[in-house]
Design a protein around this motif. Sequence first.
Motif, PDB file in Angstrom:
ATOM      1  N   THR A 160       0.837  -1.202   0.000  1.00 37.29           N
ATOM      2  CA  THR A 160       0.000   0.000   0.000  1.00 37.29           C
ATOM      3  C   THR A 160       0.873   1.254   0.000  1.00 37.29           C
ATOM      4  OG1 THR A 160      -0.161   0.073   2.434  1.00 37.29           O
ATOM      5  CG2 THR A 160      -1.838  -1.177   1.239  1.00 37.29           C
ATOM      6  N   ARG A 161       0.364   2.290  -0.688  1.00 39.53           N
ATOM      7  CA  ARG A 161       1.079   3.569  -0.785  1.00 39.53           C
ATOM      8  C   ARG A 161       0.774   4.488   0.381  1.00 39.53           C
ATOM      9  NH1 ARG A 161      -0.234   6.352  -6.307  1.00 39.53           N
ATOM     10  NH2 ARG A 161       1.029   7.942  -5.244  1.00 39.53           N
ATOM     11  N   GLY A 162      -0.422   4.336   0.966  1.00 32.52           N
ATOM     12  CA  GLY A 162      -0.801   5.258   2.018  1.00 32.52           C
ATOM     13  C   GLY A 162      -2.223   5.020   2.475  1.00 32.52           C
ATOM     14  N   LEU A 163      -2.825   6.091   2.974  1.00 33.12           N
ATOM     15  CA  LEU A 163      -4.147   6.019   3.590  1.00 33.12           C
ATOM     16  C   LEU A 163      -5.083   6.992   2.898  1.00 33.12           C
ATOM     17  CD1 LEU A 163      -5.764   4.864   6.067  1.00 33.12           C
ATOM     18  CD2 LEU A 163      -5.000   6.883   7.324  1.00 33.12           C
ATOM     19  N   ARG A 164      -6.277   6.507   2.528  1.00 27.50           N
ATOM     20  CA  ARG A 164      -7.330   7.371   1.992  1.00 27.50           C
ATOM     21  C   ARG A 164      -8.325   7.623   3.121  1.00 27.50           C
ATOM     22  NH1 ARG A 164      -9.165   4.171  -1.606  1.00 27.50           N
ATOM     23  NH2 ARG A 164      -7.788   4.898  -3.280  1.00 27.50           N
ATOM     24  N   ILE A 165      -8.533   8.885   3.456  1.00 29.92           N
ATOM     25  CA  ILE A 165      -9.413   9.261   4.564  1.00 29.92           C
ATOM     26  C   ILE A 165     -10.724   9.798   4.002  1.00 29.92           C
ATOM     27  CG2 ILE A 165      -9.691  10.791   6.548  1.00 29.92           C
ATOM     28  CD1 ILE A 165      -6.674  10.709   6.907  1.00 29.92           C
ATOM     29  N   VAL A 166     -11.834   9.315   4.557  1.00 25.70           N
ATOM     30  CA  VAL A 166     -13.159   9.730   4.118  1.00 25.70           C
ATOM     31  C   VAL A 166     -13.947  10.203   5.342  1.00 25.70           C
ATOM     32  CG1 VAL A 166     -15.280   9.040   2.948  1.00 25.70           C
ATOM     33  CG2 VAL A 166     -13.093   7.999   2.284  1.00 25.70           C
ATOM     34  N   GLY A 167     -14.552  11.377   5.242  1.00 27.23           N
ATOM     35  CA  GLY A 167     -15.367  11.893   6.340  1.00 27.23           C
ATOM     36  C   GLY A 167     -15.621  13.367   6.190  1.00 27.23           C
ATOM     37  N   GLY A 168     -16.731  13.838   6.748  1.00 25.70           N
ATOM     38  CA  GLY A 168     -17.037  15.267   6.708  1.00 25.70           C
ATOM     39  C   GLY A 168     -17.126  15.829   5.307  1.00 25.70           C
ATOM     40  N   GLY A 169     -17.522  15.005   4.341  1.00 22.39           N
ATOM     41  CA  GLY A 169     -17.595  15.460   2.956  1.00 22.39           C
ATOM     42  C   GLY A 169     -16.246  15.521   2.269  1.00 22.39           C
ATOM     43  N   PHE A 224       6.092   2.469   2.536  1.00 21.43           N
ATOM     44  CA  PHE A 224       4.977   1.626   2.089  1.00 21.43           C
ATOM     45  C   PHE A 224       4.479   0.767   3.240  1.00 21.43           C
ATOM     46  CE2 PHE A 224       8.769  -0.918   1.398  1.00 21.43           C
ATOM     47  CZ  PHE A 224       8.405  -2.195   1.798  1.00 21.43           C
ATOM     48  N   GLY A 225       3.223   0.347   3.120  1.00 19.54           N
ATOM     49  CA  GLY A 225       2.644  -0.599   4.049  1.00 19.54           C
ATOM     50  C   GLY A 225       2.337  -1.897   3.327  1.00 19.54           C
ATOM     51  N   LEU A 226       1.772  -2.847   4.046  1.00 16.38           N
ATOM     52  CA  LEU A 226       1.431  -4.143   3.477  1.00 16.38           C
ATOM     53  C   LEU A 226       0.072  -4.599   4.009  1.00 16.38           C
ATOM     54  CD1 LEU A 226       4.868  -5.924   4.024  1.00 16.38           C
ATOM     55  CD2 LEU A 226       3.919  -5.299   1.795  1.00 16.38           C
ATOM     56  N   VAL A 227      -0.573  -5.491   3.282  1.00 16.06           N
ATOM     57  CA  VAL A 227      -1.784  -6.153   3.767  1.00 16.06           C
ATOM     58  C   VAL A 227      -1.606  -7.648   3.542  1.00 16.06           C
ATOM     59  CG1 VAL A 227      -4.292  -6.200   3.744  1.00 16.06           C
ATOM     60  CG2 VAL A 227      -3.114  -4.128   3.018  1.00 16.06           C
ATOM     61  N   LEU A 284      -5.048   1.984   1.779  1.00 18.84           N
ATOM     62  CA  LEU A 284      -5.989   1.615   2.824  1.00 18.84           C
ATOM     63  C   LEU A 284      -7.036   2.717   2.895  1.00 18.84           C
ATOM     64  CD1 LEU A 284      -3.540   0.602   5.726  1.00 18.84           C
ATOM     65  CD2 LEU A 284      -4.458  -0.849   3.909  1.00 18.84           C
ATOM     66  N   GLU A 285      -8.262   2.383   3.225  1.00 18.94           N
ATOM     67  CA  GLU A 285      -9.305   3.411   3.307  1.00 18.94           C
ATOM     68  C   GLU A 285      -9.864   3.465   4.722  1.00 18.94           C
ATOM     69  OE1 GLU A 285     -11.478   4.485  -0.234  1.00 18.94           O
ATOM     70  OE2 GLU A 285     -13.342   4.004   0.821  1.00 18.94           O
ATOM     71  N   ILE A 297      -1.402  11.656  10.389  1.00 17.06           N
ATOM     72  CA  ILE A 297      -1.126  10.273   9.989  1.00 17.06           C
ATOM     73  C   ILE A 297       0.222   9.827  10.551  1.00 17.06           C
ATOM     74  CG2 ILE A 297      -0.029  10.806   7.764  1.00 17.06           C
ATOM     75  CD1 ILE A 297      -1.365   8.387   6.582  1.00 17.06           C
ATOM     76  N   LYS A 298       1.172  10.764  10.634  1.00 13.42           N
ATOM     77  CA  LYS A 298       2.477  10.431  11.199  1.00 13.42           C
ATOM     78  C   LYS A 298       2.364  10.181  12.699  1.00 13.42           C
ATOM     79  CE  LYS A 298       6.134  12.337   9.383  1.00 13.42           C
ATOM     80  NZ  LYS A 298       7.270  13.242   9.030  1.00 13.42           N
ATOM     81  N   ILE A 299       1.506  10.967  13.374  1.00 15.80           N
ATOM     82  CA  ILE A 299       1.303  10.764  14.813  1.00 15.80           C
ATOM     83  C   ILE A 299       0.541   9.467  15.060  1.00 15.80           C
ATOM     84  CG2 ILE A 299       0.132  11.630  16.874  1.00 15.80           C
ATOM     85  CD1 ILE A 299       0.579  14.471  15.802  1.00 15.80           C
ATOM     86  N   MET A 300      -0.551   9.260  14.347  1.00 14.58           N
ATOM     87  CA  MET A 300      -1.454   8.147  14.655  1.00 14.58           C
ATOM     88  C   MET A 300      -0.854   6.791  14.301  1.00 14.58           C
ATOM     89  SD  MET A 300      -5.152   9.851  13.808  1.00 14.58           S
ATOM     90  CE  MET A 300      -6.072   8.608  14.692  1.00 14.58           C
ATOM     91  N   ALA A 301       0.023   6.747  13.299  1.00  9.12           N
ATOM     92  CA  ALA A 301       0.688   5.490  12.960  1.00  9.12           C
ATOM     93  C   ALA A 301       2.073   5.402  13.598  1.00  9.12           C
ATOM     94  CB  ALA A 301       0.786   5.335  11.445  1.00  9.12           C
ATOM     95  N   ASN A 302       2.432   6.406  14.397  1.00  9.15           N
ATOM     96  CA  ASN A 302       3.713   6.439  15.120  1.00  9.15           C
ATOM     97  C   ASN A 302       4.883   6.274  14.152  1.00  9.15           C
ATOM     98  OD1 ASN A 302       5.400   6.708  17.308  1.00  9.15           O
ATOM     99  ND2 ASN A 302       5.042   4.677  18.136  1.00  9.15           N
ATOM    100  N   LEU A 303       5.002   7.223  13.218  1.00  6.60           N
ATOM    101  CA  LEU A 303       5.983   7.116  12.146  1.00  6.60           C
ATOM    102  C   LEU A 303       6.998   8.269  12.100  1.00  6.60           C
ATOM    103  CD1 LEU A 303       3.644   5.914   9.251  1.00  6.60           C
ATOM    104  CD2 LEU A 303       5.195   4.527  10.637  1.00  6.60           C
ATOM    105  N   PRO A 304       7.295   8.939  13.213  1.00 12.40           N
ATOM    106  CA  PRO A 304       8.321   9.973  13.129  1.00 12.40           C
ATOM    107  C   PRO A 304       9.711   9.359  12.979  1.00 12.40           C
ATOM    108  CG  PRO A 304       7.751   9.641  15.414  1.00 12.40           C
ATOM    109  CD  PRO A 304       6.798   8.788  14.604  1.00 12.40           C
TER     110      PRO A 304
END
Length: 430
Positions: free
Chosen positions: A75-84, A100-103, A209-210, A401-408
């Motif tokens: 995976t290349r990243g995260l697709r975020i959906v919400g609030g229009g 990159f991530g993996l599934v 990822l969505e 996204i960097k904070i929530m996935a702990n990626l600093p």
Amino acid sequence: MSEQVETADVIVVGAGPGGSATAAYLAQHGLDVLLLEKATFPRDKICGDGLTPRAVRELINLGVPTRPEDGWHRTRGLRIVGGGVRMELDWPGNETFPPFGLVRTRMDLDETLARHAERRGARLLQGMNVSGPILDHRDHIVGVTAKVMGPNGRATGATREFRARVVVAADGNSSRLSLAMDRPKRDDRPMGVAVRSYFSTPRHDDGYLESWLELWTQDEAGARHLMPGYGWIFPLGDGTANVGLGILDTFKDFGNFDSREVMRRWVAEMPEDWGFSEETRLAPIRGAALPMCFNRQPLYDRGLLLVGDAGGMVNPFNGEGIAEAMEAGRYGAEIIASALARATPGETEAVLRSYPKVMKDALGGYFMLGKQFATLIGHPEVMRLAVRYGLPRKALMRLLIKIMANLPQERGGRLDDRVINALSRMTPAA
């Protein structure tokens, strides 16, 4: 009827990602390791199946190949959906983490890691349902008893005894071994619940990822309430996707709703191009608890060391636990190997007792930041404002996204890396 006692340097109970990583590292250190798994592979585990770059780093450290032809979907990243808003954010690669991530389904991932531990020299015994500790005169654990399970998952009536100098509990959220050693869960730490299923979909090879940040429940009066959590769609690249949702217990009505029904309503509102319906659902909707923020402590005492869900190592920001479990296995194995090389029992025990501090230095401050975050978004109005005003700001979402996935980046890096690391260091670990 009990069979002959089997001995090792270390016993690891549970062959999930944390247990298998621990066993592989211990074997690499030259130790004799028994890895006990109650089920028989392949076996399922309730999970989202998504691996962030933090988890990918641990796979790389462990030496596990992740080639697409072997079933790893990148995976290349995260697709975020919400609030229009619909926004794609690439993983923030840096010197510490790959971009990159993996599934991979847990059905495949867990067996892959257990077999990797075997190839490194660990002795994997399946169908060993550990039922309790064996204690010495000091009340230190010196081994475990196990019921032998048949291929059908039922007890055969036979039992086994295993003895070792150190025992690692990597036996999941319920952790029967931890409970037997007086390690109850702490009620001052957040918990989550996750439910998921699998669907066939034409978008199975999507590169993102969505994450849907608006999950609603409905009370008896018909009013809708925004919940602290998110829904996910994790494409597996094999014609299917893992679809599920996670919700925090900081929500005041937690426990008063049916999470499976919330998921059914959410899936029914999905865009048609995903192709989700009751007809394309491939498995039942199943649920599991998510133990967070070191909710079972101490992480080491009286010969027993905790890894992964057994020690409550799920990230409260995003519900991820695989990266943290494997990371704990890496740290724990190094400490155990160092401890068992010492000349006296007192020196060995002193080194083993360093494990809780090492883990709290690595993740404790970050986890406590996440605890504050979980408490904050438990208030529906806060969650509503965050979705309405935070989501449209792409620069802010890149930081989140960097904070929530702990990626600093761990050392140096950009200003945002240094700020995240400083916040984690400054927040007291408890």
